[in-house]
Design an enzyme around this catalytic site. Structure first.
Site, PDB file in Angstrom:
ATOM      1  N   GLU A 144       1.809   3.523   3.202  1.00  9.88           N
ATOM      2  CA  GLU A 144       2.297   2.919   4.447  1.00  9.88           C
ATOM      3  C   GLU A 144       3.814   3.076   4.511  1.00  9.88           C
ATOM      4  O   GLU A 144       4.582   2.183   4.169  1.00  9.88           O
ATOM      5  CB  GLU A 144       1.844   1.460   4.509  1.00  9.88           C
ATOM      6  CG  GLU A 144       0.326   1.377   4.561  1.00  9.88           C
ATOM      7  CD  GLU A 144      -0.225  -0.041   4.550  1.00  9.88           C
ATOM      8  OE1 GLU A 144      -1.442  -0.179   4.692  1.00  9.88           O
ATOM      9  OE2 GLU A 144       0.552  -0.999   4.391  1.00  9.88           O
ATOM     10  N   HIS A 187       3.537  -3.650   6.781  1.00 13.11           N
ATOM     11  CA  HIS A 187       2.487  -2.670   6.519  1.00 13.11           C
ATOM     12  C   HIS A 187       2.348  -1.734   7.717  1.00 13.11           C
ATOM     13  O   HIS A 187       2.955  -1.938   8.760  1.00 13.11           O
ATOM     14  CB  HIS A 187       1.142  -3.370   6.302  1.00 13.11           C
ATOM     15  CG  HIS A 187       1.059  -4.174   5.049  1.00 13.11           C
ATOM     16  ND1 HIS A 187       0.240  -3.840   3.999  1.00 13.11           N
ATOM     17  CD2 HIS A 187       1.701  -5.309   4.666  1.00 13.11           C
ATOM     18  CE1 HIS A 187       0.364  -4.727   3.024  1.00 13.11           C
ATOM     19  NE2 HIS A 187       1.250  -5.635   3.413  1.00 13.11           N
ATOM     20  N   GLU A 191       1.724  -5.438  10.848  1.00 12.40           N
ATOM     21  CA  GLU A 191       1.105  -4.116  10.934  1.00 12.40           C
ATOM     22  C   GLU A 191       1.862  -3.344  12.005  1.00 12.40           C
ATOM     23  O   GLU A 191       1.824  -3.693  13.184  1.00 12.40           O
ATOM     24  CB  GLU A 191      -0.378  -4.237  11.302  1.00 12.40           C
ATOM     25  CG  GLU A 191      -1.217  -5.010  10.302  1.00 12.40           C
ATOM     26  CD  GLU A 191      -1.520  -4.223   9.027  1.00 12.40           C
ATOM     27  OE1 GLU A 191      -1.208  -3.007   8.974  1.00 12.40           O
ATOM     28  OE2 GLU A 191      -2.086  -4.819   8.085  1.00 12.40           O
ATOM     29  N   HIS A 228       0.874  -1.179   0.000  1.00 15.05           N
ATOM     30  CA  HIS A 228       0.000   0.000   0.000  1.00 15.05           C
ATOM     31  C   HIS A 228       0.909   1.227   0.000  1.00 15.05           C
ATOM     32  O   HIS A 228       1.772   1.362   0.875  1.00 15.05           O
ATOM     33  CB  HIS A 228      -0.918   0.008   1.214  1.00 15.05           C
ATOM     34  CG  HIS A 228      -1.872  -1.145   1.245  1.00 15.05           C
ATOM     35  ND1 HIS A 228      -2.039  -1.960   2.345  1.00 15.05           N
ATOM     36  CD2 HIS A 228      -2.701  -1.625   0.300  1.00 15.05           C
ATOM     37  CE1 HIS A 228      -2.935  -2.891   2.070  1.00 15.05           C
ATOM     38  NE2 HIS A 228      -3.350  -2.716   0.842  1.00 15.05           N
TER      39      HIS A 228
END
Length: 347
Positions: A70, A163, A226, A67
């Site tokens: 990010e 991410h 994450e 993404h």
């Protein structure tokens, strides 16, 4: 000898990539400090081979920017490239560094047409006109080519896909493991603990993420990390992610040393998902509700025409709530804690 092109590309791989530069053919490979050979393969794709490769040498794919907004893990990988090139980070593994959605990175957006992390395992073929489809196909080919030359011994293939989350979380740094039907790896859970990852989310169905593709197609120990919240380039406090950065560097160094006292992460398993079926969809949670927020039995979380999602267990937690996705896509995952039973099954 290192060329000026090498210094520019390896010294700041992120800036080099964002600028859209492509090295001349004669500058697409070289040897850095400590004998590590590097090869520029594609926009945002760089491979390293250690000075010595033996039959069971570990192969690690480290990716970020699937993404484009990010940014923190993208910056971490760029610094890792610099440190390997300069000999400030030990490399005993084969390493493939991938900055994923480069065009979205340049435009400071998540994606252009479609979420790149939903287009792997061939799903890009269903959206041939999507801006992201060719990149998904290219990243699949890069992973296959890299792992086709890797050892097939247990634990020799790794993929760490980094991410950052859109929203806050009850667990600031957590991991997602793809569902492959194979037993869960104790080594992976121990590495996640070493990386200071406090929670792991277990998928129970196959997906179209990059980490699922490498786990299923390439046999990699794969995870999605994450690491905090989305922020613009240059506005990240990278010290917040020092645990994950240090654990990745230890993995690449092959030291086998983990930080004493690192706790195994808590484990949550997906039990259901909330799907947006139409533009009438409503998600009945605050717009800024953190990931892993618990809800009690009987709570109505979503409605869409005749569809209702009602919590039917004593406690369910929501992860990745997003009412703005396109109809047909996931608007939230529902999970329950399964720490003890999962840890008992690790092999």
């Amino acid at each position: 000898m290192t060329s000026s092109a090498e210094h520019g590309m390896l010294g700041d791989f992120l800036a080099f990539t964002l600028a859209g530069e492509r090295p001349a053919p004669e500058h697409r490979e070289g040897i850095g400090a400590n004998g590590a050979r590097w090869t520029w393969l594609d926009d945002g794709v760089l491979q390293f081979e250690p000075a010595t490769v033996v039959g069971n040498t570990r192969s690690v794919l480290a990716s970020a920017g699937i993404h484009g907004d990010e940014t923190a893990p993208i910056e971490l990988l760029s610094k890792l490239v610099r440190d390997i090139a300069h000999g400030d980070a030990v490399l005993t593994c084969r390493l493939l560094v991938i900055l994923g959605n480069v065009d979205a990175m340049r435009e400071a957006c998540r994606y252009r047409d479609d979420d790149l992390n939903r287009l792997f395992s061939g799903r890009h073929e269903q959206v041939p006109h999507s801006y992201e489809a060719p990149r998904a196909a290219a990243l699949e080919r890069a992973a296959i080519a890299f792992f086709d030359r890797a050892s097939s011994e247990t634990g020799a293939r790794w993929h760490i896909d980094m991410h950052t989350a859109i929203r806050a979380s009850a667990f600031e740094q957590f991991a997602l493991l793809p569902h492959t039907g194979k037993p869960l790896s104790r080594v992976m859970f121990e590495w996640l603990g070493d990386a200071r990852i406090s929670a792991v989310l277990l998928h129970t169905t196959k997906g179209n993420t990059y980490s699922h593709f490498t786990a299923q197609r390439c046999g990699a120990e794969a995870c999605t990390l994450e690491l905090g919240k989305v922020r613009p380039f240059g506005q990240n406090d990278l010290t917040r992610f020092a645990g994950a950065d240090a654990a990745l560097r230890r993995l690449l160094a092959g030291s086998g040393d983990m930080v004493d006292g690192s706790a195994m992460p808590r484990v949550f398993t997906v039990i259901d998902q909330i799907t947006k079926q139409s533009d009438a969809f409503e998600l009945h949670v605050a717009a800024d509700v953190p990931n892993f927020t618990p809800f009690a039995k009987g709570t109505v979380l979503a409605t869409d025409g005749d569809y209702r999602y009602v919590v039917n267990r004593d406690e369910e937690r929501i992860v990745f709530p997003n009412a703005t996705v396109k109809p047909g896509l996931r608007a939230g995952l529902m999970v329950v804690e399964t720490t003890q039973e999962t840890q008992a099954l690790l092999v």
